[in-house]
Write an enzyme that holds these catalytic residues in place. Structure first.
Site, PDB file in Angstrom:
ATOM      1  N   LYS A 242     -11.493   3.845   1.672  1.00 51.24           N
ATOM      2  CA  LYS A 242     -10.524   3.174   0.799  1.00 51.24           C
ATOM      3  C   LYS A 242     -11.327   2.318  -0.169  1.00 51.24           C
ATOM      4  O   LYS A 242     -12.112   1.469   0.239  1.00 51.24           O
ATOM      5  CB  LYS A 242      -9.576   2.296   1.607  1.00 51.24           C
ATOM      6  CG  LYS A 242      -8.523   1.609   0.748  1.00 51.24           C
ATOM      7  CD  LYS A 242      -7.598   0.713   1.558  1.00 51.24           C
ATOM      8  CE  LYS A 242      -6.656   1.564   2.368  1.00 51.24           C
ATOM      9  NZ  LYS A 242      -5.554   0.750   2.942  1.00 51.24           N
TER      10      LYS A 242
ATOM     11  N   GLU B 154       0.827  -1.208   0.000  1.00 52.69           N
ATOM     12  CA  GLU B 154       0.000   0.000   0.000  1.00 52.69           C
ATOM     13  C   GLU B 154       0.861   1.258   0.000  1.00 52.69           C
ATOM     14  O   GLU B 154       0.500   2.260  -0.615  1.00 52.69           O
ATOM     15  CB  GLU B 154      -0.928   0.006   1.214  1.00 52.69           C
ATOM     16  CG  GLU B 154      -1.987  -1.073   1.153  1.00 52.69           C
ATOM     17  CD  GLU B 154      -2.816  -1.139   2.410  1.00 52.69           C
ATOM     18  OE1 GLU B 154      -4.052  -1.042   2.283  1.00 52.69           O
ATOM     19  OE2 GLU B 154      -2.253  -1.276   3.511  1.00 52.69           O
TER      20      GLU B 154
END
Length: 118
Positions: A98, A21
């Protein structure tokens, strides 16, 4: 009293606890709502008397560009900046989502919602 909403601010950022990420990043959606006394600017038609949504958008984008492990941390930073920089805001709610999170399932998004009052 009144509200100003910024809906679906789209940002690519590098938040999360996984190494991938931090390298690849993810797509995020931020929704923001602030409450303030808007009666004055509703009459005067002057930008200087209201909460400037351009300023709100800039705060969101700047805070989203700073890496955090948790969405909660990003959301709290956004709220802190709003109250530090815009005196006319009485309360605010921010939702940080997200999109397509890496959680081993078919999940459209995961969201954290924080709210605060002056």
């Amino acid at each position: 009293m009144g509200k100003i909403r910024l809906n679906n601010i789209r940002v690519h950022a590098n938040h999360g606890c996984l190494k991938e990420e931090a390298i690849i990043g993810s797509d995020y959606r931020v929704d923001l709502e602030v409450s303030a006394n808007l009666s004055g600017p509703a009459e005067s038609d002057r930008l200087s008397e209201t909460v400037d949504y351009v300023h709100l958008n800039r705060i969101v984008k700047e805070e989203m560009s700073i890496k955090s492990n948790l969405l909660e941390h990003v959301a709290k930073r956004v709220l802190n900046r709003i109250f530090d920089e815009i005196n006319d805001v009485d309360s605010a709610e921010v939702s940080v989502s997200k999109l397509n999170p890496p959680i081993m399932g078919d999940v459209e998004s995961v969201s954290v919602i924080l709210e605060a009052k002056r």
